[in-house]
Design a protein around this motif. Structure first.
Motif, short mmCIF file in Angstrom:
data_model
loop_
_atom_site.label_atom_id
_atom_site.label_comp_id
_atom_site.label_asym_id
_atom_site.label_seq_id
_atom_site.Cartn_x
_atom_site.Cartn_y
_atom_site.Cartn_z
N PHE A 120 34.98 37.32 38.49
CA PHE A 120 35.87 36.71 37.50
C PHE A 120 35.59 35.21 37.40
O PHE A 120 35.31 34.56 38.41
CB PHE A 120 37.34 36.89 37.90
N GLY A 168 44.26 40.75 47.77
CA GLY A 168 43.22 39.87 47.27
C GLY A 168 41.82 40.27 47.69
O GLY A 168 40.85 39.61 47.32
N SER A 169 41.68 41.37 48.42
CA SER A 169 40.35 41.75 48.90
C SER A 169 39.52 42.48 47.83
O SER A 169 38.33 42.72 48.04
CB SER A 169 40.45 42.57 50.19
N GLY A 170 40.16 42.83 46.71
CA GLY A 170 39.39 43.41 45.60
C GLY A 170 39.64 44.89 45.36
O GLY A 170 38.96 45.50 44.53
N LYS A 171 40.64 45.45 46.02
CA LYS A 171 40.89 46.90 45.92
C LYS A 171 41.23 47.33 44.49
O LYS A 171 40.68 48.29 43.97
CB LYS A 171 42.02 47.30 46.87
N SER A 172 42.17 46.60 43.88
CA SER A 172 42.59 46.99 42.53
C SER A 172 41.47 46.79 41.51
O SER A 172 41.28 47.60 40.61
CB SER A 172 43.82 46.20 42.09
N THR A 173 40.73 45.70 41.67
CA THR A 173 39.62 45.45 40.75
C THR A 173 38.58 46.56 40.88
O THR A 173 38.08 47.08 39.87
CB THR A 173 38.98 44.08 41.02
N1 LIG Z 1 41.89 39.49 35.71
C1 LIG Z 1 41.55 38.63 36.70
N2 LIG Z 1 41.12 37.39 36.43
C2 LIG Z 1 40.76 36.53 37.41
N3 LIG Z 1 40.78 36.85 38.71
C3 LIG Z 1 41.20 38.08 39.05
C4 LIG Z 1 41.62 39.04 38.08
N4 LIG Z 1 41.98 40.19 38.72
C5 LIG Z 1 41.81 39.94 40.03
N5 LIG Z 1 41.36 38.68 40.24
C6 LIG Z 1 41.02 38.09 41.54
O1 LIG Z 1 40.13 38.97 42.21
C7 LIG Z 1 40.44 39.03 43.59
C8 LIG Z 1 40.74 40.47 43.99
O2 LIG Z 1 41.98 40.85 43.42
P1 LIG Z 1 42.53 42.34 43.47
O3 LIG Z 1 41.45 43.25 43.03
O4 LIG Z 1 43.80 42.38 42.73
O5 LIG Z 1 42.78 42.53 45.05
P2 LIG Z 1 43.74 43.56 45.82
O6 LIG Z 1 44.06 44.69 44.91
O7 LIG Z 1 42.96 43.95 47.03
O8 LIG Z 1 44.96 42.76 46.19
C9 LIG Z 1 41.58 38.07 43.81
O9 LIG Z 1 41.06 36.83 44.22
C10 LIG Z 1 42.22 37.97 42.46
O10 LIG Z 1 42.87 36.75 42.29
#
Ligand SMILES: Nc1ncnc2c1ncn2[C@@H]1O[C@H](COP(=O)(O)OP(=O)(O)O)[C@@H](O)[C@H]1O
Ligand SMILES: [Mg+2]
Length: 291
Positions: free
Chosen positions: A24, A58-63
């Motif tokens: 991102f 914040g480890s990237g699981k949802s992404t």
């Molecule tokens: N749409 C987005 N734009 C910018 N940064 C993002 C976005 N979605 C997630 N992030 C960043 O990517 C990283 C991983 O987030 P996320 O996948 O939500 O982690 P988790 O689900 O493990 O908490 C974090 O640093 C978050 O801030």
């Protein structure tokens, strides 16, 4: 009930993810520089398996979960579902494949329209994929889906605001099942619920997995829960899988320092998992009294 369309050899993975990347904030655009949310993840998921992804916020699981379904577009890598790379499909081809991979989110309220009845919410996916089920067969199927998630039939006429959090999440599960998917991606599916209600939703998920032969990608920061439900665990830190393995092996003999610190910071682990195990025994009468 089995609903595979293209048959696979028993040993072939259902899902094979290779070298997936998602960053991102393009260079120069963000004050903090680009964030590598998913930094080269590879794994395989076989039919009927439950693979957990654990890691801090914040480890990237949802992404990672979102890139698999192209709710977020990956930068590179491949996501092979039965050998077909989902990341290269056209919009309409992807829409067709999407019915096989469904996602359940932490907050079901966000995805359930408040003005619609439960019956209507469960039917919604058939508007997009009418080929799945004839209109005439839908009422009976709604009844079956409600029963599968342990909700009474009269819930068909209720609205989301008349339901508890656990009941709403079960409606979301019923709706995901309407398209007869093979893979459910569950992103913190019970994290927003009270512990007592969590066990009921987890029981529904475990029963469904067994009865329908579903495969799960189960994202959670709750290690006790993961130990209970997952066959395999992937430990994610800063966008990468730092350790993967069979659940018991990872829990009993963690290899990576990050895994060890994650386990150490979860003191209620053993207590909680025995509680949850008691709440999930075989054939109990459905319980509807949660609130
Ligand atoms: N749409 C987005 N734009 C910018 N940064 C993002 C976005 N979605 C997630 N992030 C960043 O990517 C990283 C991983 O987030 P996320 O996948 O939500 O982690 P988790 O689900 O493990 O908490 C974090 O640093 C978050 O801030
Ligand atoms: Mg998340």
């Amino acid at each position: 009930m089995k609903h595979t369309s293209n048959e696979l050899p028993a040993s072939a993975p259902l899902l094979e993810v290779r070298d997936l990347y998602k960053t991102f904030g393009a260079a120069g655009r963000s004050k903090h520089g680009p964030i590598v949310a998913v930094g080269g993840v590879s794994f395989t998921l076989h039919a009927g398996e439950c693979m957990a992804i654990v890691g801090e916020s914040g480890s990237g699981k949802s992404t990672l979960a979102r890139t698999l379904l192209r709710l977020v577009e990956a930068d590179s890598g491949s996501v092979l579902y039965k050998g077909v790379d989902l990341l290269t499909l056209s919009r309409s081809e992807m829409r067709r494949q999407r019915r096989n991979l469904q996602m359940i989110f932490q907050d079901p309220y966000a995805s359930l329209h408040p003005r619609q009845t439960v019956a209507r919410l469960i039917s919604e996916p058939w508007e997009i994929h009418p080929e799945v089920l004839d209109r005439a067969a839908r009422p009976a199927r709604i009844a079956e889906l409600l029963a599968q998630v342990n909700l009474p039939q009269h819930f068909a006429d209720l609205h989301p605001n008349q339901l508890s959090g656990g009941q709403r999440q079960r409606v979301a599960i019923a709706r995901a099942l309407a398209l007869q998917p093979e893979i459910l991606i569950l992103d913190e599916p019970v994290s927003a619920l009270d512990v007592s209600v969590q066990a009921q939703v987890i029981k529904v998920l475990m029963t469904l997995q067994e009865r329908l032969g579903l495969s799960y990608i189960f994202i959670s920061h709750d290690l006790a829960l993961v130990r209970l439900v997952a066959d395999h665990v992937a430990v994610m830190n800063r966008g990468m899988f730092v350790e993967t393995g069979r659940t018991e092996e990872v829990f009993n003999n963690p290899q990576h320092e990050y895994t060890r610190s994650l386990l150490a910071s979860s003191p209620a682990l053993f207590e909680l998992s025995s509680q949850a195990a008691q709440a999930v025994p075989g054939e109990q009468q459905p319980q509807f009294q949660e609130h």
